[in-house]
Write a protein that holds these residues in place. Structure first.
Motif, PDB file in Angstrom:
ATOM      1  N   HIS A 165      48.032  36.226  36.866  1.00 21.34           N
ATOM      2  CA  HIS A 165      47.776  37.569  37.368  1.00 21.34           C
ATOM      3  C   HIS A 165      46.301  37.875  37.151  1.00 21.34           C
ATOM      4  O   HIS A 165      45.824  37.839  36.010  1.00 21.34           O
ATOM      5  CB  HIS A 165      48.628  38.602  36.618  1.00 21.34           C
ATOM      6  N   LYS A 166      45.573  38.172  38.206  1.00 23.07           N
ATOM      7  CA  LYS A 166      44.172  38.549  38.073  1.00 23.07           C
ATOM      8  C   LYS A 166      44.126  39.984  37.570  1.00 23.07           C
ATOM      9  O   LYS A 166      44.638  40.904  38.210  1.00 23.07           O
ATOM     10  CB  LYS A 166      43.440  38.439  39.400  1.00 23.07           C
ATOM     11  N   LEU A 167      43.535  40.170  36.396  1.00 26.32           N
ATOM     12  CA  LEU A 167      43.482  41.492  35.788  1.00 26.32           C
ATOM     13  C   LEU A 167      42.202  42.244  36.130  1.00 26.32           C
ATOM     14  O   LEU A 167      42.189  43.469  36.145  1.00 26.32           O
ATOM     15  CB  LEU A 167      43.616  41.384  34.266  1.00 26.32           C
ATOM     16  N   ASN A 202      29.760  38.249  42.836  1.00 25.81           N
ATOM     17  CA  ASN A 202      31.186  38.592  42.824  1.00 25.81           C
ATOM     18  C   ASN A 202      32.092  37.399  42.526  1.00 25.81           C
ATOM     19  O   ASN A 202      33.172  37.283  43.070  1.00 25.81           O
ATOM     20  CB  ASN A 202      31.584  39.266  44.138  1.00 25.81           C
ATOM     21  N   ASN A 203      31.647  36.493  41.673  1.00 29.11           N
ATOM     22  CA  ASN A 203      32.462  35.334  41.326  1.00 29.11           C
ATOM     23  C   ASN A 203      32.865  35.273  39.866  1.00 29.11           C
ATOM     24  O   ASN A 203      33.783  34.541  39.524  1.00 29.11           O
ATOM     25  CB  ASN A 203      31.713  34.041  41.668  1.00 29.11           C
ATOM     26  N   SER A 204      32.178  35.991  39.007  1.00 26.21           N
ATOM     27  CA  SER A 204      32.445  35.844  37.593  1.00 26.21           C
ATOM     28  C   SER A 204      31.846  37.038  36.871  1.00 26.21           C
ATOM     29  O   SER A 204      30.924  37.662  37.378  1.00 26.21           O
ATOM     30  CB  SER A 204      31.783  34.549  37.102  1.00 26.21           C
ATOM     31  N   PRO A 205      32.296  37.348  35.712  1.00 24.40           N
ATOM     32  CA  PRO A 205      33.481  36.868  35.021  1.00 24.40           C
ATOM     33  C   PRO A 205      34.768  37.436  35.631  1.00 24.40           C
ATOM     34  O   PRO A 205      34.741  38.455  36.321  1.00 24.40           O
ATOM     35  CB  PRO A 205      33.317  37.365  33.600  1.00 24.40           C
ATOM     36  N   THR A 206      35.854  36.782  35.318  1.00 28.38           N
ATOM     37  CA  THR A 206      37.172  37.214  35.779  1.00 28.38           C
ATOM     38  C   THR A 206      38.172  36.991  34.656  1.00 28.38           C
ATOM     39  O   THR A 206      38.089  36.001  33.934  1.00 28.38           O
ATOM     40  CB  THR A 206      37.614  36.426  37.025  1.00 28.38           C
ATOM     41  N   LEU A 207      39.112  37.913  34.526  1.00 29.20           N
ATOM     42  CA  LEU A 207      40.147  37.816  33.506  1.00 29.20           C
ATOM     43  C   LEU A 207      41.503  37.652  34.177  1.00 29.20           C
ATOM     44  O   LEU A 207      41.829  38.394  35.111  1.00 29.20           O
ATOM     45  CB  LEU A 207      40.157  39.078  32.632  1.00 29.20           C
ATOM     46  N   TYR A 208      42.276  36.669  33.704  1.00 30.55           N
ATOM     47  CA  TYR A 208      43.622  36.406  34.215  1.00 30.55           C
ATOM     48  C   TYR A 208      44.621  36.466  33.072  1.00 30.55           C
ATOM     49  O   TYR A 208      44.271  36.256  31.916  1.00 30.55           O
ATOM     50  CB  TYR A 208      43.708  35.004  34.826  1.00 30.55           C
ATOM     51  N   THR A 230      49.298  34.208  27.605  1.00 32.38           N
ATOM     52  CA  THR A 230      47.906  34.042  27.198  1.00 32.38           C
ATOM     53  C   THR A 230      46.975  34.533  28.299  1.00 32.38           C
ATOM     54  O   THR A 230      47.371  34.671  29.450  1.00 32.38           O
ATOM     55  CB  THR A 230      47.570  32.565  26.900  1.00 32.38           C
ATOM     56  N   TYR A 231      45.732  34.779  27.895  1.00 29.31           N
ATOM     57  CA  TYR A 231      44.694  35.168  28.841  1.00 29.31           C
ATOM     58  C   TYR A 231      43.845  33.957  29.183  1.00 29.31           C
ATOM     59  O   TYR A 231      43.588  33.099  28.334  1.00 29.31           O
ATOM     60  CB  TYR A 231      43.798  36.256  28.250  1.00 29.31           C
ATOM     61  N   LEU A 232      43.373  33.897  30.406  1.00 23.19           N
ATOM     62  CA  LEU A 232      42.423  32.889  30.847  1.00 23.19           C
ATOM     63  C   LEU A 232      41.164  33.633  31.255  1.00 23.19           C
ATOM     64  O   LEU A 232      41.225  34.604  32.008  1.00 23.19           O
ATOM     65  CB  LEU A 232      42.962  32.094  32.031  1.00 23.19           C
TER      66      LEU A 232
END
Length: 76
Positions: free
Chosen positions: A4-6, A15-21, A28-30
Motif C-alpha cells: 500500500h503506497k502511503l 516526483n520519484n522519491s522518497p516514498t513510503l509503503y 512492515t514498512y518499505l
C-alpha cells in the motif's frame, strides 16, 4: 502480499522519491529514499553487509499512520 503506497514526497523535484509503503502481509514498512554514500557519515555507523542506509526527510513522517493518527496502514 499487497503493498500500500502511503505517501510520496510532495517536495520531490522529480516526483520519484522518497516514498513510503506498507506491506500488509509482513506488517512492515518499505521505504524508498536517497541512498547515503558519504563515507564520513557511513563511518559513524555499523552497517551489516545485508543492509544499507537511506536518508529520510522529517517532512515524510506524516505518512506513518502512527504519526498521522490514521486507523492503520491497512485502511489506506
Amino acid at each position: 502480499m499487497a503493498l500500500h503506497k502511503l505517501g510520496k514526497d510532495p517536495e520531490s523535484p522529480v516526483n520519484n522519491s522518497p516514498t513510503l509503503y506498507y506491506d500488509d502481509e509482513t506488517d512492515t514498512y518499505l521505504v524508498q529514499s536517497w541512498k547515503v554514500t558519504d563515507p564520513k557519515r557511513l563511518a559513524q555507523m555499523e552497517i551489516p553487509d545485508h543492509e544499507t542506509v537511506i536518508e529520510w526527510p522529517r517532512r515524510m513522517m506524516q505518512f506513518f499512520p502512527e504519526v498521522s493518527g490514521d486507523a492503520g496502514p491497512e485502511q489506506v
